[in-house]
Design an enzyme around this catalytic site. Sequence first.
Site, PDB file in Angstrom:
ATOM      1  N   LEU A 141       0.763  -1.148   0.025  1.00  0.00           N
ATOM      2  CA  LEU A 141       0.009  -0.063   0.090  1.00  0.00           C
ATOM      3  C   LEU A 141       0.683   1.386   0.050  1.00  0.00           C
ATOM      4  O   LEU A 141       1.885   1.316   0.409  1.00  0.00           O
ATOM      5  CB  LEU A 141      -0.912  -0.014   1.278  1.00  0.00           C
ATOM      6  CG  LEU A 141      -2.041  -1.323   1.550  1.00  0.00           C
ATOM      7  CD1 LEU A 141      -2.773  -1.047   2.591  1.00  0.00           C
ATOM      8  CD2 LEU A 141      -2.795  -1.421   0.285  1.00  0.00           C
ATOM      9  N   HIS A 142       0.470   2.331  -0.600  1.00  0.00           N
ATOM     10  CA  HIS A 142       0.955   3.600  -0.640  1.00  0.00           C
ATOM     11  C   HIS A 142       0.025   4.719  -0.493  1.00  0.00           C
ATOM     12  O   HIS A 142      -1.198   4.236  -0.501  1.00  0.00           O
ATOM     13  CB  HIS A 142       1.930   3.934  -1.923  1.00  0.00           C
ATOM     14  CG  HIS A 142       0.932   3.572  -3.297  1.00  0.00           C
ATOM     15  ND1 HIS A 142       0.071   4.445  -3.623  1.00  0.00           N
ATOM     16  CD2 HIS A 142       1.217   2.525  -4.246  1.00  0.00           C
ATOM     17  CE1 HIS A 142      -0.658   3.875  -4.757  1.00  0.00           C
ATOM     18  NE2 HIS A 142      -0.092   2.532  -5.252  1.00  0.00           N
ATOM     19  N   HIS A 150      -3.403   4.384  -2.377  1.00  0.00           N
ATOM     20  CA  HIS A 150      -4.444   3.385  -1.803  1.00  0.00           C
ATOM     21  C   HIS A 150      -5.304   4.046  -0.525  1.00  0.00           C
ATOM     22  O   HIS A 150      -6.305   3.985  -0.275  1.00  0.00           O
ATOM     23  CB  HIS A 150      -3.993   2.193  -1.177  1.00  0.00           C
ATOM     24  CG  HIS A 150      -3.089   1.137  -2.417  1.00  0.00           C
ATOM     25  ND1 HIS A 150      -1.906   1.136  -2.642  1.00  0.00           N
ATOM     26  CD2 HIS A 150      -3.700   0.711  -3.259  1.00  0.00           C
ATOM     27  CE1 HIS A 150      -1.489   0.402  -3.491  1.00  0.00           C
ATOM     28  NE2 HIS A 150      -2.681  -0.019  -4.072  1.00  0.00           N
ATOM     29  N   GLN A 169      -5.005 -12.018 -13.396  1.00  0.00           N
ATOM     30  CA  GLN A 169      -4.979 -10.615 -14.364  1.00  0.00           C
ATOM     31  C   GLN A 169      -3.329 -10.492 -14.714  1.00  0.00           C
ATOM     32  O   GLN A 169      -3.185  -9.572 -15.216  1.00  0.00           O
ATOM     33  CB  GLN A 169      -5.308  -9.463 -13.564  1.00  0.00           C
ATOM     34  CG  GLN A 169      -4.756  -9.020 -12.232  1.00  0.00           C
ATOM     35  CD  GLN A 169      -5.442  -7.997 -11.540  1.00  0.00           C
ATOM     36  OE1 GLN A 169      -6.239  -8.189 -10.864  1.00  0.00           O
ATOM     37  NE2 GLN A 169      -4.947  -6.922 -11.561  1.00  0.00           N
ATOM     38  N   GLY A 206      -9.189   3.659  -8.191  1.00  0.00           N
ATOM     39  CA  GLY A 206      -8.476   4.834  -8.482  1.00  0.00           C
ATOM     40  C   GLY A 206      -8.622   5.294  -9.867  1.00  0.00           C
ATOM     41  O   GLY A 206      -8.643   4.259 -10.762  1.00  0.00           O
ATOM     42  N   SER A 263       2.679   4.191  -7.610  1.00  0.00           N
ATOM     43  CA  SER A 263       2.249   2.731  -7.911  1.00  0.00           C
ATOM     44  C   SER A 263       3.378   1.789  -7.344  1.00  0.00           C
ATOM     45  O   SER A 263       4.207   2.166  -7.013  1.00  0.00           O
ATOM     46  CB  SER A 263       2.539   2.753  -9.397  1.00  0.00           C
ATOM     47  OG  SER A 263       2.506   1.393  -9.670  1.00  0.00           O
ATOM     48  N   ARG A 301       4.488  -0.618  -8.584  1.00  0.00           N
ATOM     49  CA  ARG A 301       5.414  -1.008  -9.488  1.00  0.00           C
ATOM     50  C   ARG A 301       6.670   0.041  -9.391  1.00  0.00           C
ATOM     51  O   ARG A 301       7.570  -0.150 -10.159  1.00  0.00           O
ATOM     52  CB  ARG A 301       4.928  -1.147 -10.767  1.00  0.00           C
ATOM     53  CG  ARG A 301       4.010  -2.500 -10.777  1.00  0.00           C
ATOM     54  CD  ARG A 301       3.729  -2.752 -12.281  1.00  0.00           C
ATOM     55  NE  ARG A 301       3.024  -4.101 -12.130  1.00  0.00           N
ATOM     56  CZ  ARG A 301       1.744  -4.333 -12.372  1.00  0.00           C
ATOM     57  NH1 ARG A 301       0.911  -3.611 -12.599  1.00  0.00           N
ATOM     58  NH2 ARG A 301       1.422  -5.719 -12.553  1.00  0.00           N
TER      59      ARG A 301
END
Length: 282
Positions: free
Chosen positions: A24-25, A28, A52, A138, A176, A178
């Site tokens: 989480l960041h 979120h 996914q 989001g 993100s 990522r």
Amino acid sequence: MQQLSASLKAEGKTIGFVPTMGYLHDGHLSLIKTAHAGAQVVVVSIYVNPAQFGPSEDLSNYPRDIERDQLLCRENGVDIIFYPDDGQMYPDAYATYVDVEGLTQHLCGATRPGHFRGVTTIVNKLFNIVQPDCAVFGQKDGQQALVIKKMVKDLHIPVQIIIAPTIREKNGLALSSRNKYLTPKQRKEASVLYKALQLGEHLILDKGELKASVIIDEISKLFQNKPDFTIDYITIVDTLKVQPIEHLSGEIMLALAIYVGKARLIDNIIIQVPRDQIPEIH
Ligand code: AMP
């Protein structure tokens, strides 16, 4: 989780839901805040959904840190974390998938075949388990937001969908999970993604440029001579059918996906283009 939700609802409580893949960041956390504003009980799911991810994607490397996530959830007043495992979500002989047609054809749907089928399937399953009154997603994942709204409408799912704005670093880079794959230098340079979107907005709204191909050409130049950056797509679509358009009019989404080193980053903005004037008939 289903029983817990049923008993909360029997007590007359409303449930706000934030589906995530964890790590989480602040993006979120802003969704969690929005969920608190819309419901009495907030449920966050943390599940890296294999359905996914494509076979050559980053499923096994996807960043995970459940202890830190738990702490952040606690600090941010989350009432329940739903943390299922693959055996529970996709037991042997699992066979049912949800597919939204058309809207998933382009952008990330083209580069990541099957991705949205995985997303809509898991979101459907999570909705059936958590039974939320509202769910927050989001804008960062712009195509996903449009696809989920369409699924909920088409399947009459009784969940209110709320889309929360994209949270960015100071330099404009969208937060993100990522971004963890980026080197400090790449992270700094990745601010060019948002600059590209802003350039597009400027060309459309300030310069009156309404040809998508011209705008995309201009934006693409920002990624030239950047060895760490490779364009996956830069596309302008309408927000109803999510189809590429050449002549801009009405609500549009300028979206891009760029490979930066080991990461594939996406970002987008929604722009309201004044509608074509319909000539008066005398
Ligand atoms: P993820 O964990 O990446 O699957 O994302 C879970 C939810 O958080 C999705 O609805 C995302 O669109 C949303 N999200 C991810 N990054 C951001 C961001 N920077 N700002 C706002 N929402 C975000």
